[in-house]
Design an enzyme around this catalytic site. Structure first.
Site, PDB file in Angstrom:
ATOM      1  N   CYS A 279       3.924   6.605   4.425  1.00 61.55           N
ATOM      2  CA  CYS A 279       4.719   5.872   3.937  1.00 61.55           C
ATOM      3  C   CYS A 279       6.314   5.682   3.788  1.00 61.55           C
ATOM      4  O   CYS A 279       6.864   5.174   4.476  1.00 61.55           O
ATOM      5  CB  CYS A 279       3.977   5.488   2.736  1.00 61.55           C
ATOM      6  SG  CYS A 279       4.585   7.146   1.427  1.00 61.55           S
ATOM      7  N   HIS A 327       4.084   6.624  -3.540  1.00 53.68           N
ATOM      8  CA  HIS A 327       4.377   5.483  -2.582  1.00 53.68           C
ATOM      9  C   HIS A 327       5.127   4.764  -2.588  1.00 53.68           C
ATOM     10  O   HIS A 327       6.233   4.721  -3.507  1.00 53.68           O
ATOM     11  CB  HIS A 327       3.249   4.924  -2.646  1.00 53.68           C
ATOM     12  CG  HIS A 327       2.709   3.527  -1.045  1.00 53.68           C
ATOM     13  ND1 HIS A 327       2.314   5.034  -0.192  1.00 53.68           N
ATOM     14  CD2 HIS A 327       2.737   2.475  -1.409  1.00 53.68           C
ATOM     15  CE1 HIS A 327       2.035   3.170   0.688  1.00 53.68           C
ATOM     16  NE2 HIS A 327       2.489   2.421   0.568  1.00 53.68           N
ATOM     17  N   HIS A 339       4.536  -1.222   5.071  1.00 52.02           N
ATOM     18  CA  HIS A 339       4.870  -0.220   4.088  1.00 52.02           C
ATOM     19  C   HIS A 339       3.492   0.181   5.379  1.00 52.02           C
ATOM     20  O   HIS A 339       2.775   0.084   6.051  1.00 52.02           O
ATOM     21  CB  HIS A 339       4.440  -0.445   3.133  1.00 52.02           C
ATOM     22  CG  HIS A 339       2.704  -0.785   2.663  1.00 52.02           C
ATOM     23  ND1 HIS A 339       2.085  -0.011   1.733  1.00 52.02           N
ATOM     24  CD2 HIS A 339       2.081  -1.736   3.204  1.00 52.02           C
ATOM     25  CE1 HIS A 339       0.891  -0.511   1.394  1.00 52.02           C
ATOM     26  NE2 HIS A 339       0.549  -1.544   2.246  1.00 52.02           N
TER      27      HIS A 339
END
Length: 365
Positions: A279, A327, A339
């Site tokens: 990520c 994240h 993402h």
């Protein structure tokens, strides 16, 4: 000789860097007990108890797998941070070793110059310049000699001063190199620990998924999407987008263009492209492509970049998720992010509110 050995030790440390290592249950039915021999009778009650135990629902399986991937994501951030710090320390040790080599060469040169001056005095009969000056009967030679003596004394003083400073610098470089080496070793330990944690969490998640039938896997994916949709719908229903109407900055547009061009590439922990990403690998590389360097990990992005109210965010900003900032996704407008979700998934576009938002940061302030 002691300082020469220090320089040699520092260079040896640099060589050692070449060996620096690079990186990498829910729906679980119990294993059947033995069905023959004396052990079978002994385990019969256990088998009956296992048979009567309630089966976990697929939603419970989804939540368990999600928790495992979340733990792996947090460990991945720790791994990436340790690796980033180790890379910087490695480069710093190389720089310090180069300075040590240059410092030692400078000391050798200064000592040679001092030795040349001593040899010149020996050739003049061993008398210091002041004594030779007193013995002259020529006034002009006396005056010329006095000027040369002053110049020579200043040069000698400067030479000794430079030698002292260079020796001090060499000692400081050696001390710094030793400190950086200790930090490097500590981060190598952190990397190894984080890698072990990542491997364990991913293996546990895979073990659960491997026990699912094909139809159950398909249903599991549907449950994931339903959970994301429900969260996104609740986020949008709050009216959060009513005040968000800003356009991306020129750099933000470039970052979005890079990130969306990676759609379809797989998530791989620790990856920074070009074939796969995690990520924060995706967001950091996207902004690097836009000409703006940002921290490598989502936790460092949250800690170091300027925080923005959700109502003030614009495309290109980064949305940080979960309480541990494990994240990150890039906001692309219209309530969506691009993402890299998790292992087993590809870079994709999803709702910005599909996960628990911690906050928003802006790289190009």
């Amino acid at each position: 000789m002691n300082r020469r050995r220090c320089a040699t030790a520092a260079i040896t440390m640099v060589c050692a860097l070449t060996v620096l290592a690079s990186p990498g249950q829910a729906f679980a039915a119990p294993e059947p007990p033995p069905t023959s021999g004396s052990g079978a009778a002994k385990d019969a009650p256990r088998k009956s108890a296992a048979k009567d135990a309630p089966r976990k629902s697929l939603e419970q399986v989804r939540q368990e797998i999600d928790a495992l991937y979340r733990k792996a994501a947090s460990a991945t951030d720790a791994y990436n941070l340790a690796k980033d710090q180790a890379d910087k320390q490695s480069a710093e040790i190389v720089r310090l070793a180069q300075e040590i080599v240059k410092g030692q060469a400078r000391i050798d040169d200064l000592k040679n110059r001092a030795g040349a001056a001593a040899r010149a005095q020996y050739r003049d009969g061993g008398l210091p310049p002041e004594a030779q000056l007193v013995l002259t009967d020529d006034p002009q030679l006396f005056l010329d000699g006095a000027g040369r003596i002053q110049q020579g004394q200043k040069a000698t003083k400067d030479l000794l001063g430079e030698l002292t400073r260079t020796q001090a610098d060499l000692a400081a470089y050696t001390k710094d190199a030793s400190a950086q080496w200790q930090k490097l070793e500590a981060n190598r330990v952190k990397q190894a620990k984080a890698k072990k944690e990542i491997t364990a969490q991913l293996a546990a998640a895979k073990k659960i998924e491997d026990k699912l039938e094909k139809e159950e896997r398909e249903r599991l994916l549907q449950l994931e999407q339903n959970a994301e949709y429900k969260a996104q719908t609740a986020w949008l229903s709050s009216g959060v987008l009513k005040e968000i109407s800003r356009s991306a900055s020129p750099q933000g547009k470039k970052a979005i263009q890079f990130a969306t061009a990676q759609i379809g590439k797989p998530y791989v922990w620790g990856a920074e492209g070009p074939g796969s990403y995690d990520c924060s690998g995706l967001t950091s590389q996207a902004w690097s492509a836009a000409g703006k360097g940002i921290p490598r990990t989502s936790q460092e992005q949250w800690r170091l970049l300027r925080r923005i109210e959700i109502k003030d965010m614009r495309p290109g900003d980064l949305i940080i998720y979960h309480a541990d900032a494990s994240h990150v996704g890039m906001y692309i407008g219209d309530g969506a992010i691009v993402h890299a979700p998790r292992p087993g998934r590809n870079v994709t576009i999803t709702g910005a509110g599909s996960m628990a938002i911690l906050g928003v940061v802006r790289p190009d302030m």
